[in-house]
Design a protein around this motif. Structure first.
Motif, PDB file in Angstrom:
ATOM      1  N   ASP A   1      16.535   3.362 -14.942  1.00  0.00           N
ATOM      2  CA  ASP A   1      16.543   4.816 -14.814  1.00  0.00           C
ATOM      3  C   ASP A   1      17.300   5.417 -15.996  1.00  0.00           C
ATOM      4  O   ASP A   1      16.933   5.185 -17.133  1.00  0.00           O
ATOM      5  N   SER A   2      18.368   6.141 -15.772  1.00  0.00           N
ATOM      6  CA  SER A   2      19.091   6.788 -16.870  1.00  0.00           C
ATOM      7  C   SER A   2      20.264   5.961 -17.394  1.00  0.00           C
ATOM      8  O   SER A   2      20.973   6.382 -18.307  1.00  0.00           O
TER       9      SER A   2
ATOM     10  N   PRO B   1       0.824  -1.207   0.000  1.00  0.00           N
ATOM     11  CA  PRO B   1       0.000   0.000   0.000  1.00  0.00           C
ATOM     12  C   PRO B   1       0.863   1.264   0.000  1.00  0.00           C
ATOM     13  O   PRO B   1       1.854   1.352   0.712  1.00  0.00           O
ATOM     14  N   GLY B   2       0.457   2.235  -0.839  1.00  0.00           N
ATOM     15  CA  GLY B   2       1.198   3.481  -0.908  1.00  0.00           C
ATOM     16  C   GLY B   2       2.352   3.448  -1.879  1.00  0.00           C
ATOM     17  O   GLY B   2       3.048   4.445  -2.059  1.00  0.00           O
ATOM     18  N   ALA B   3       2.594   2.302  -2.517  1.00  0.00           N
ATOM     19  CA  ALA B   3       3.699   2.186  -3.476  1.00  0.00           C
ATOM     20  C   ALA B   3       3.163   1.657  -4.804  1.00  0.00           C
ATOM     21  O   ALA B   3       3.309   0.474  -5.110  1.00  0.00           O
ATOM     22  N   PRO B   4       2.489   2.521  -5.576  1.00  0.00           N
ATOM     23  CA  PRO B   4       1.943   2.053  -6.867  1.00  0.00           C
ATOM     24  C   PRO B   4       3.057   1.655  -7.823  1.00  0.00           C
ATOM     25  O   PRO B   4       4.127   2.234  -7.842  1.00  0.00           O
ATOM     26  N   SER B   5       2.803   0.646  -8.603  1.00  0.00           N
ATOM     27  CA  SER B   5       3.763   0.185  -9.602  1.00  0.00           C
ATOM     28  C   SER B   5       2.994  -0.305 -10.807  1.00  0.00           C
ATOM     29  O   SER B   5       1.795  -0.573 -10.742  1.00  0.00           O
ATOM     30  N   GLY B   6       3.686  -0.417 -11.927  1.00  0.00           N
ATOM     31  CA  GLY B   6       3.035  -0.875 -13.142  1.00  0.00           C
ATOM     32  C   GLY B   6       4.040  -1.415 -14.130  1.00  0.00           C
ATOM     33  O   GLY B   6       5.253  -1.198 -13.997  1.00  0.00           O
TER      34      GLY B   6
ATOM     35  N   GLU C   1       7.228   2.982  -7.454  1.00  0.00           N
ATOM     36  CA  GLU C   1       7.407   4.159  -6.612  1.00  0.00           C
ATOM     37  C   GLU C   1       7.574   3.706  -5.177  1.00  0.00           C
ATOM     38  O   GLU C   1       6.779   2.918  -4.666  1.00  0.00           O
ATOM     39  N   LEU C   2       8.596   4.233  -4.535  1.00  0.00           N
ATOM     40  CA  LEU C   2       8.882   3.875  -3.157  1.00  0.00           C
ATOM     41  C   LEU C   2       9.552   5.059  -2.477  1.00  0.00           C
ATOM     42  O   LEU C   2      10.522   5.606  -3.005  1.00  0.00           O
ATOM     43  N   ALA C   3       9.014   5.450  -1.333  1.00  0.00           N
ATOM     44  CA  ALA C   3       9.561   6.577  -0.562  1.00  0.00           C
ATOM     45  C   ALA C   3       9.634   7.841  -1.422  1.00  0.00           C
ATOM     46  O   ALA C   3      10.659   8.534  -1.446  1.00  0.00           O
ATOM     47  N   SER C   4       8.537   8.107  -2.168  1.00  0.00           N
ATOM     48  CA  SER C   4       8.424   9.303  -3.009  1.00  0.00           C
ATOM     49  C   SER C   4       9.421   9.327  -4.159  1.00  0.00           C
ATOM     50  O   SER C   4       9.649  10.365  -4.767  1.00  0.00           O
ATOM     51  N   GLN C   5      10.045   8.211  -4.467  1.00  0.00           N
ATOM     52  CA  GLN C   5      10.963   8.116  -5.597  1.00  0.00           C
ATOM     53  C   GLN C   5      10.413   7.132  -6.629  1.00  0.00           C
ATOM     54  O   GLN C   5       9.795   6.137  -6.272  1.00  0.00           O
ATOM     55  N   THR C   6      10.637   7.469  -7.884  1.00  0.00           N
ATOM     56  CA  THR C   6      10.164   6.628  -8.987  1.00  0.00           C
ATOM     57  C   THR C   6      11.339   5.912  -9.641  1.00  0.00           C
ATOM     58  O   THR C   6      12.353   6.533  -9.963  1.00  0.00           O
TER      59      THR C   6
END
Length: 215
Positions: A141-142, A47-52, A90-95
């Protein structure tokens, strides 16, 4: 049993004597197909960590051939495949993003032998070699990592054609009865794969292709 059926079809096409007008020497053949597939998912776990994740693939191909004799075609096919797999979390406000992109370009000379069943129906046995260029991109990421390679192979599969008019037909490869051998080189990894046509997806057994026969 499947190999016996394949050999039987080969013998049938080799003994073919009946000729449809579309299968006579000198007829030109053009065909094309596009296969698309994809899926997109979105979840919240924990919960609170949406992912796709999303997956998309497209496989366009074209063929050109010439009947060098009655019931026998020689030609070449050009094809490609584009494969995209992306994951997002997304985890701890980071994507965080990661994924895989595959590109393949192929050249396939072939020989096809037909067995005419009626004015509108015919069986065929399609034999081809395949030469492909591969490019694989992994990213997180990059940060991206590229790999290039190639594969070569041989494939034999039966099929069936139905003519809606003297020039237009729909064809279907019966991949359930196919046989194939492929060698792949990708960076420092070499592999050999034997394909006997076994697959868990019914849609992979039969692939429809639009075809034009021009006399």
């Amino acid at each position: 049993m499947k190999r016996i059926i394949l050999v039987t079809l080969l013998c049938m096409t080799g003994l073919s004597v009946k000729v449809c007008g579309q299968l006579q020497k000198g007829t030109k053949h053009w065909a094309g197909t596009v296969n698309l597939t994809g899926i997109h998912t979105h979840r919240k776990d924990p919960p609170g960590a949406p992912s796709g994740s999303s997956y998309f693939a497209v496989y366009p191909s074209v063929q050109a051939g010439w009947f060098t004799r009655n019931n026998r075609m020689i030609g070449v096919g050009l094809g490609s495949s584009l494969y995209f797999l992306h994951n997002k979390s997304e985890l701890a406000s980071q994507t965080y993003r990661a994924g895989l992109n595959n590109l393949s370009l192929s050249l396939s000379p072939f020989i096809r032998q037909y067995k005419s069943l009626s004015a509108k129906w015919a069986l065929f046995l399609h034999s081809n070699a395949n030469f492909s260029y591969l490019r694989v991109t992994n990213f997180q990421d990059s940060v991206k990592d590229f790999e290039t390679g190639y594969n070569v192979g041989l494939q034999v599969n039966p099929g069936i054609s139905y003519w809606f008019s003297s020039r237009f037909a729909l064809e279907s490869d019966v991949n359930l009865l196919s046989l194939g051998l492929k060698y792949q080189h990708l960076q420092d990894v070499n592999s050999v794969n034997f394909n006997s046509g076994i697959t868990t997806g019914l849609s992979n057994y039969f692939l429809l292709r639009a075809s034009w026969y021009l006399q």
